[in-house]
Design a protein around this motif. Sequence first.
Motif, short mmCIF file in Angstrom:
data_model
loop_
_atom_site.label_atom_id
_atom_site.label_comp_id
_atom_site.label_asym_id
_atom_site.label_seq_id
_atom_site.Cartn_x
_atom_site.Cartn_y
_atom_site.Cartn_z
N ALA A 1 8.53 -1.71 -18.94
CA ALA A 1 7.83 -2.54 -17.97
C ALA A 1 7.87 -1.90 -16.58
CB ALA A 1 8.44 -3.93 -17.94
N GLU A 2 9.03 -1.36 -16.22
CA GLU A 2 9.17 -0.73 -14.90
C GLU A 2 8.17 0.41 -14.72
OE1 GLU A 2 12.59 1.46 -12.13
OE2 GLU A 2 13.00 0.98 -14.24
N LYS A 3 7.96 1.22 -15.77
CA LYS A 3 7.02 2.35 -15.67
C LYS A 3 5.61 1.85 -15.38
CE LYS A 3 9.61 5.30 -18.89
NZ LYS A 3 9.59 5.96 -20.23
N ILE A 4 5.21 0.78 -16.05
CA ILE A 4 3.86 0.27 -15.83
C ILE A 4 3.73 -0.33 -14.43
CG2 ILE A 4 2.11 -1.36 -16.63
CD1 ILE A 4 3.25 -1.12 -19.42
N PHE A 5 4.73 -1.10 -14.00
CA PHE A 5 4.68 -1.67 -12.65
C PHE A 5 4.59 -0.58 -11.59
CE2 PHE A 5 6.83 -5.54 -14.58
CZ PHE A 5 5.74 -6.38 -14.38
N LEU A 6 5.36 0.48 -11.77
CA LEU A 6 5.32 1.60 -10.81
C LEU A 6 3.94 2.25 -10.80
CD1 LEU A 6 8.82 3.24 -11.42
CD2 LEU A 6 8.04 2.12 -9.33
N SER A 7 3.31 2.37 -11.99
CA SER A 7 1.98 2.99 -12.06
C SER A 7 0.91 2.12 -11.41
CB SER A 7 1.61 3.28 -13.51
OG SER A 7 1.37 2.07 -14.22
N LEU A 8 1.17 0.81 -11.32
CA LEU A 8 0.19 -0.10 -10.74
C LEU A 8 0.35 -0.29 -9.24
CD1 LEU A 8 0.22 -2.90 -13.50
CD2 LEU A 8 -1.64 -1.30 -13.03
N LYS A 9 1.42 0.22 -8.66
CA LYS A 9 1.68 0.01 -7.24
C LYS A 9 0.57 0.56 -6.36
CE LYS A 9 5.57 0.43 -5.19
NZ LYS A 9 6.86 0.98 -4.71
N ASP A 10 0.03 1.73 -6.73
CA ASP A 10 -1.02 2.35 -5.91
C ASP A 10 -2.36 1.63 -6.05
OD1 ASP A 10 0.76 4.24 -4.98
OD2 ASP A 10 0.26 5.68 -6.57
N SER A 11 -2.71 1.24 -7.29
CA SER A 11 -4.01 0.60 -7.51
C SER A 11 -4.00 -0.87 -7.11
CB SER A 11 -4.43 0.77 -8.97
OG SER A 11 -3.43 0.30 -9.83
N LEU A 12 -2.80 -1.49 -7.16
CA LEU A 12 -2.68 -2.92 -6.78
C LEU A 12 -1.55 -3.06 -5.76
CD1 LEU A 12 -2.92 -4.49 -10.37
CD2 LEU A 12 -4.75 -4.36 -8.68
N PRO A 13 -1.73 -2.47 -4.57
CA PRO A 13 -0.62 -2.40 -3.61
C PRO A 13 -0.17 -3.75 -3.05
CG PRO A 13 -2.67 -1.70 -2.59
CD PRO A 13 -2.96 -1.86 -4.05
N ASN A 14 -1.05 -4.74 -3.02
CA ASN A 14 -0.70 -6.03 -2.42
C ASN A 14 -0.51 -7.13 -3.45
OD1 ASN A 14 -0.98 -4.95 0.25
ND2 ASN A 14 -3.22 -5.13 0.03
N ASP A 15 -0.44 -6.75 -4.71
CA ASP A 15 -0.32 -7.76 -5.76
C ASP A 15 1.13 -8.26 -5.84
OD1 ASP A 15 -0.02 -8.96 -8.49
OD2 ASP A 15 -2.13 -8.38 -8.63
N ILE A 16 1.30 -9.57 -5.62
CA ILE A 16 2.64 -10.17 -5.64
C ILE A 16 3.27 -10.07 -7.02
CG2 ILE A 16 3.92 -12.33 -5.35
CD1 ILE A 16 1.91 -13.14 -3.24
#
Length: 683
Positions: free
Chosen positions: A113-128
């Motif tokens: 799960a951590e790997k996917i969340f890290l990969s989404l940080k750039d595309s969804l930077p403001n997603d809570i």
Amino acid sequence: MRKFYIIYIFTALCLFASCGAERSLKKAEEHLALGEYYDAATMFRKAYQQTPAKNRNERGLYAVKMARCYTKINQTKRAIAAFQNAERYNHASNSDKLTLARMMLKDAQYKNAEKIFLSLKDSLPNDILVKNGLISAQKAVAWKKQGSRYTVKRMNLFNSNKGEYCPKLQGDRYSQIYFTSTRNTALGNELSGITGAKNGDIFLSEKDDKGKWNKPEAISGSLNTEYDEGACDFSPDGKTMYITQCTTDPLYPRYAKILTSQRSDASWSKATELPISRDTLSSFAHPAISPDGNWIYFTSDMPGGKGGLDIWRIRITPAGLGGVEDLDSTINTPGNEEFPSFRPNGDLYFSSDGHPGMGGLDIFIAKTDKNTGKIKIEHPGYPLNSADDDFGITFEGPHNRGFFSSNRNDGKGYDHIYSFENPEIIQTIKGWVYETDGYELPKSQVYMIGNDGTNLKLSVKGDGSFTQTVSPGVDYVLLATCDGFLNHKEEINIGSVKESKEYTLQFPLASIAAPVLIDNIFYDLNKASLRPESATALDKLVTLLNENPHVTIELSANCDYRGGDEYNKILSQKRAETVVRYLISKGIAADRLTPVGYGKENPKTIKKKITEKYDWLKEGDRLTAEYIKKLSNDKQEICNQLNRRTEFRVIRTTYGLFDKNGNLKELPKTKNKNKDADAEIYF
């Protein structure tokens, strides 16, 4: 020739499979449009299996739709596998990847799960949800290792091989537990297209005289139906049940509604819909009544929320329901906030997958600071929370123990009921409100004010009792009121203790409409002089008159039938005047008191409460000379004792309220700092 025949057969099979996939897809979309996620997932899976691997676009589409349906019905492992297939076919959006990561949290796959969340940080930077999901993935293991003071135990007596959820303790001594179950004995024969299980019914288990829980049974009455009855709660007096119901319609989606049912004797009435909103396209579920009975909190996906499911509330007034309010972003997130519930001290418990937690739905606590009014969110940790869904908590009175539901350790995803306990040192006030010389008053109201800023309106249960947690080192004033009765006030200082302690208070309320016995008044034989042991009872009357300064009373003395009429009349008059002089000596104004000696002309009429002590008397019996003389000697003496009594009766309730011009004077009042309670409380 043989070669062409094989090609023909292969082509025919492909066409047949293609047609089969189209039929499955059509059925899946029909089920999905109705919210039948279990049936939709089954058909999407069939369409996926009927589609050749070379048709990557179709397979990817079916996989992602299947995954979304499995997510809706808590089939976590199947949802993860389907999302991974959708990724493999390049058919998973960022939103789907986020859901996949959140499903992996529920499956305790924290590193993945951590790997996917890290990969989404750039595309969804403001997603809570990305931000909080990453915190969860990185800290959940440490939170579990850290643990807490909670102990959790699965309650096998309440559980079946199907689902049980949302327990709710009820009853004056918390000896009843209601919950929803989809077990085989629930009404109806069809399986739900939404969950794949039977529709739920409300079941009840009760404690026996030895404190042991009995086997749960479906509640009697007409409340349970072939539809799905879910999470419920109760009004403070226990007479109204608020319940979630989801009906079945072959043509329209299922929207959950909140209904109410009334208790009559030992059964519940057929439920009727509570009109929360005119919005017919949103769900309203999981009702929770605030401890003061003034608000109903619930879960909804109606427009205007923070996203997903939110917790809303609406005020309950004598005139009906007020306006709907969405709770602020301290509680609600773009994720799902559901299953609100209250601890009696006012703390709001709810479940969320949007705040940082262990995985799925975690139980959170929303506490309001008395001084600032700000809300603070607490996570109670493991083992109350787990990687799976934890929700629907209920408390045994003021104690931090009770029951909740969780689907932990169930491979099929079914919810079950668990007990919990967190040992706390708590101090409580247990009070009883009842009619002087009579029974409990469940319709009474108790106000409590403390010198720490506490200002509460407490609800009274069916047995006339209430329980409230209190803080050490605080002085409290409690005022009990009820229509048709005088007020009664108690004051108490709460000290510091090293273990839990309960303080007991009594609130006898004197009737305004009927004579009230002043018990334990003693006179010298054939004299009007009071004996010293009468002071205790009369001092209580002094306190009562001081607590109700606008009341005037008639103070009456009565004799038994023996002796002459005139003698008894004179003696009783003198005795009444003696009591009045005592009250005046204690500061009660003389013009509030009217002494009357009735002699033997006013025999006592028996109230029901007396019949519990003397079962040979009947309610309504009038102890006249004729009645008494028919009894045995010992019973005659008891009746004569009952006739020899001192009573008071309220004459006016407006003493001192008006000035000489007949205008109402301004009353002294205590301002209420609690915005959710009444504006002012008069003492």
